[in-house]
Design an enzyme around this catalytic site. Structure first.
Site, PDB file in Angstrom:
ATOM      1  CE1 TYR A  27      37.879  45.765  39.548  1.00 59.80           C
ATOM      2  CE2 TYR A  27      37.552  47.582  38.021  1.00 59.80           C
ATOM      3  CZ  TYR A  27      37.253  46.305  38.441  1.00 59.80           C
ATOM      4  OH  TYR A  27      36.328  45.553  37.748  1.00 59.80           O
ATOM      5  CG  HIS A 104      37.432  38.730  42.586  1.00 60.72           C
ATOM      6  ND1 HIS A 104      37.835  38.577  41.285  1.00 60.72           N
ATOM      7  CD2 HIS A 104      36.952  37.522  42.978  1.00 60.72           C
ATOM      8  CE1 HIS A 104      37.598  37.334  40.901  1.00 60.72           C
ATOM      9  NE2 HIS A 104      37.066  36.672  41.910  1.00 60.72           N
TER      10      HIS A 104
HETATM   11  C1  DQA Z   1      38.059  41.727  39.410  1.00 65.05           C
HETATM   12  C2  DQA Z   1      36.536  41.601  39.277  1.00 65.05           C
HETATM   13  C3  DQA Z   1      36.140  41.113  37.909  1.00 65.05           C
HETATM   14  O1  DQA Z   1      34.727  41.002  37.806  1.00 65.05           O
HETATM   15  C4  DQA Z   1      36.624  42.086  36.853  1.00 65.05           C
HETATM   16  O2  DQA Z   1      36.299  41.621  35.569  1.00 65.05           O
HETATM   17  C5  DQA Z   1      38.072  42.404  36.969  1.00 65.05           C
HETATM   18  C6  DQA Z   1      38.651  42.582  38.302  1.00 65.05           C
HETATM   19  C7  DQA Z   1      38.454  42.363  40.760  1.00 65.05           C
HETATM   20  O3  DQA Z   1      39.618  42.240  41.130  1.00 65.05           O
HETATM   21  O4  DQA Z   1      37.618  42.997  41.394  1.00 65.05           O
HETATM   22  O5  DQA Z   1      38.763  42.600  35.971  1.00 65.05           O
HETATM   23  O6  DQA Z   1      38.617  40.431  39.359  1.00 65.05           O
END
Ligand code: DQA
Length: 152
Positions: A27, A104
């Site tokens: 992230y 994402h």
């Molecule tokens: C997310 C991907 C999702 O699978 C995960 O549960 C998240 C973050 C992303 O930004 O990569 O909380 O949305």
């Protein structure tokens, strides 16, 4: 540029307020506030007005979607894990009936199999995943182009 300032609702769902504490390999290192500041700058360059929302209770996310009518022209949303199972959010997104892009930070398609399902994907005209914060700029660019074309 038409001179219109389009209003983009940038919505983050569950656990995204914890950016900065989550796995940086997936992230990145930005906190949510830092990410939002970056998105705000990117939006300004594109002459878009970005408004930001994050919540952990699912019902609050649903209610925000209910109340967008007249307040937003398009939605950029990262619902976090809700993406993969929250049918109520899907229904609320359908009710909002605005052009939307799903985003994402991580590449959800190359992670656990359960992350490959998105219950909102077919309501969004594009999905961007795995580009980290840079993906948000790409998403804003897509939204801007879509709004300029006048498509719903
Ligand atoms: C997310 C991907 C999702 O699978 C995960 O549960 C998240 C973050 C992303 O930004 O990569 O909380 O949305």
């Amino acid at each position: 540029m038409s001179g219109t300032r389009y209003r983009i609702e940038v919505m983050h769902g569950v656990n995204l307020d914890q950016l900065g504490r989550r796995d940086p390999g997936l992230y990145g290192t930005l906190t949510l506030s830092e990410l939002e500041r970056q998105v705000e700058g990117d939006a300004r360059e594109l002459e878009l007005d970005a408004r930001f929302f994050q919540t952990n209770p699912e019902g609050d996310f649903v209610e925000r979607l209910h109340r967008l009518d007249g307040h937003a022209d398009a939605i950029l949303l990262n619902p976090g894990a809700w993406t993969h199972y929250a049918w109520a959010i899907r229904d609320a997104l359908e009710i909002a009936a605005l052009p939307a892009v799903e985003i994402h930070l991580s590449d959800v398609h190359s992670r656990e199999p359960w992350r490959r399902l998105s219950v909102i994907a077919d309501l969004c005209f594009a999905t961007i995943a795995g580009q980290g914060p840079a993906g948000y700029r790409a998403a804003l660019t897509l939204l801007h182009a879509r709004l300029e074309r006048g498509e719903a």
